[in-house]
Write an enzyme that holds these catalytic residues in place. Structure first.
Site, PDB file in Angstrom:
ATOM      1  N   SER A 153       0.500  -1.134  -0.131  1.00  0.00           N
ATOM      2  CA  SER A 153       0.327  -0.215  -0.170  1.00  0.00           C
ATOM      3  C   SER A 153       0.576   1.108  -0.183  1.00  0.00           C
ATOM      4  O   SER A 153       1.900   1.089   0.894  1.00  0.00           O
ATOM      5  CB  SER A 153      -1.005  -0.331   1.376  1.00  0.00           C
ATOM      6  OG  SER A 153      -1.723   0.915   1.106  1.00  0.00           O
ATOM      7  N   TYR A 169      -3.049  -1.292  10.503  1.00  0.00           N
ATOM      8  CA  TYR A 169      -1.628  -1.233   8.981  1.00  0.00           C
ATOM      9  C   TYR A 169      -1.592  -0.445   8.459  1.00  0.00           C
ATOM     10  O   TYR A 169      -0.817  -1.045   7.628  1.00  0.00           O
ATOM     11  CB  TYR A 169      -3.665  -0.158   8.562  1.00  0.00           C
ATOM     12  CG  TYR A 169      -3.316   0.026   6.544  1.00  0.00           C
ATOM     13  CD1 TYR A 169      -4.113  -1.155   6.449  1.00  0.00           C
ATOM     14  CD2 TYR A 169      -2.721   1.007   6.056  1.00  0.00           C
ATOM     15  CE1 TYR A 169      -4.204  -1.538   5.015  1.00  0.00           C
ATOM     16  CE2 TYR A 169      -3.049   0.551   4.583  1.00  0.00           C
ATOM     17  CZ  TYR A 169      -4.149  -0.555   3.880  1.00  0.00           C
ATOM     18  OH  TYR A 169      -4.122  -0.390   2.929  1.00  0.00           O
TER      19      TYR A 169
END
Length: 253
Positions: A153, A169
């Site tokens: 990501s 995350y």
């Protein structure tokens, strides 16, 4: 139509994973769809069936399995080999941004983040990468060839950086980078390529249910990311693209 290669896609029941399954099918890959929700896995299979004219020995199977569970990932590898005889590509795209069932518009800040939510995000996003990668490596070593693409990501439009309200995350995705680099160095001599793909904000259910798009602006479609996965998968075995970042054109200023 007979596919030349066999691809497993975790998180294949929605978002980037589903788009990747469809795009790989268009390139004549056999596709193994892996997800935790059997209805959504079947929905992906229904879409894949439109890519083939023959219903005899369809080149797609669906497996309802959890990437965070060691026996499930071993079953994933075993059933793929039983059905297709080999594993050429793993696209590890299963991931979450917050605890399952959470109705919050924003993730929890660190001060109130529960250990339960931390563990769930880490277990799926990071441990799931480890378990899925480890499960296919022995098969690829025996073949003398293989390719793994771990979906990471770009946690900001400018690259891989920490962001507020997403400690678990970000920690999980930073961990994926280190794991991918370590594994790539271990298995390159066996003819196995391992790389991470860093997409920016993608308009998927995981992101659309948060305030991330409102905070950072433009996004890409899941098909944009899937097309890049296919591009990477089709590169010559002698070549590898290192840490490719894919960001919305509107983020470049």
């Amino acid at each position: 139509m007979i596919a030349k290669k066999v691809a497993i896609v975790t998180g294949g029941s929605s978002g980037i994973g589903r788009a990747t399954c469809i795009n790989l099918a268009k390139e004549e890959f056999h596709v193994v769809v892996v997800g935790t929700n059997p209805e959504r896995v079947q929905q992906t299979l229904n879409l894949l069936e439109k890519q083939t004219l023959s219903q005899l020995n369809p080149p797609y199977i669906g497996l309802t399995l959890d990437v965070s569970q060691e026996p499930d990932m071993q079953e994933m590898a075993n059933k793929t080999v039983e059905h297709f005889g080999r594993i050429d590509l793993l696209v590890a795209s299963a991931g979450v941004g917050k605890r399952s069932g959470s109705k919050r518009f924003m993730p929890e800040p660190t001060a109130s983040l529960s250990l339960l939510e931390w563990n769930e995000i880490i277990n799926i996003n990071l441990t799931g990468i480890f378990l899925s990668n480890r499960a296919v490596i022995p098969v690829m070593i025996a073949q003398g060839v293989g390719h793994i693409i771990n979906i990471c990501s770009s946690t900001t439009p400018r690259g891989l950086r920490g962001q507020p309200y997403a400690p678990a995350y970000c920690a999980s995705k930073f961990g994926v980078v280190g794991f991918t680099e370590s594994l790539a160095a271990e298995v390159s001599s066996y003819g196995i390529r391992v790389q991470a793909l860093f997409p920016g904000y993608v308009n998927t259910p995981m992101v659309s249910e948060t305030a991330l798009l409102q905070r950072y602006g433009g996004s890409m479609s899941a098909d944009d990311v899937a097309a890049t996965v296919v591009y990477l998968a089709k590169q010559p075995t002698e070549a590898i693209v290192v840490h490719p970042h894919l960001i919305p054109f509107t983020s470049i200023k």
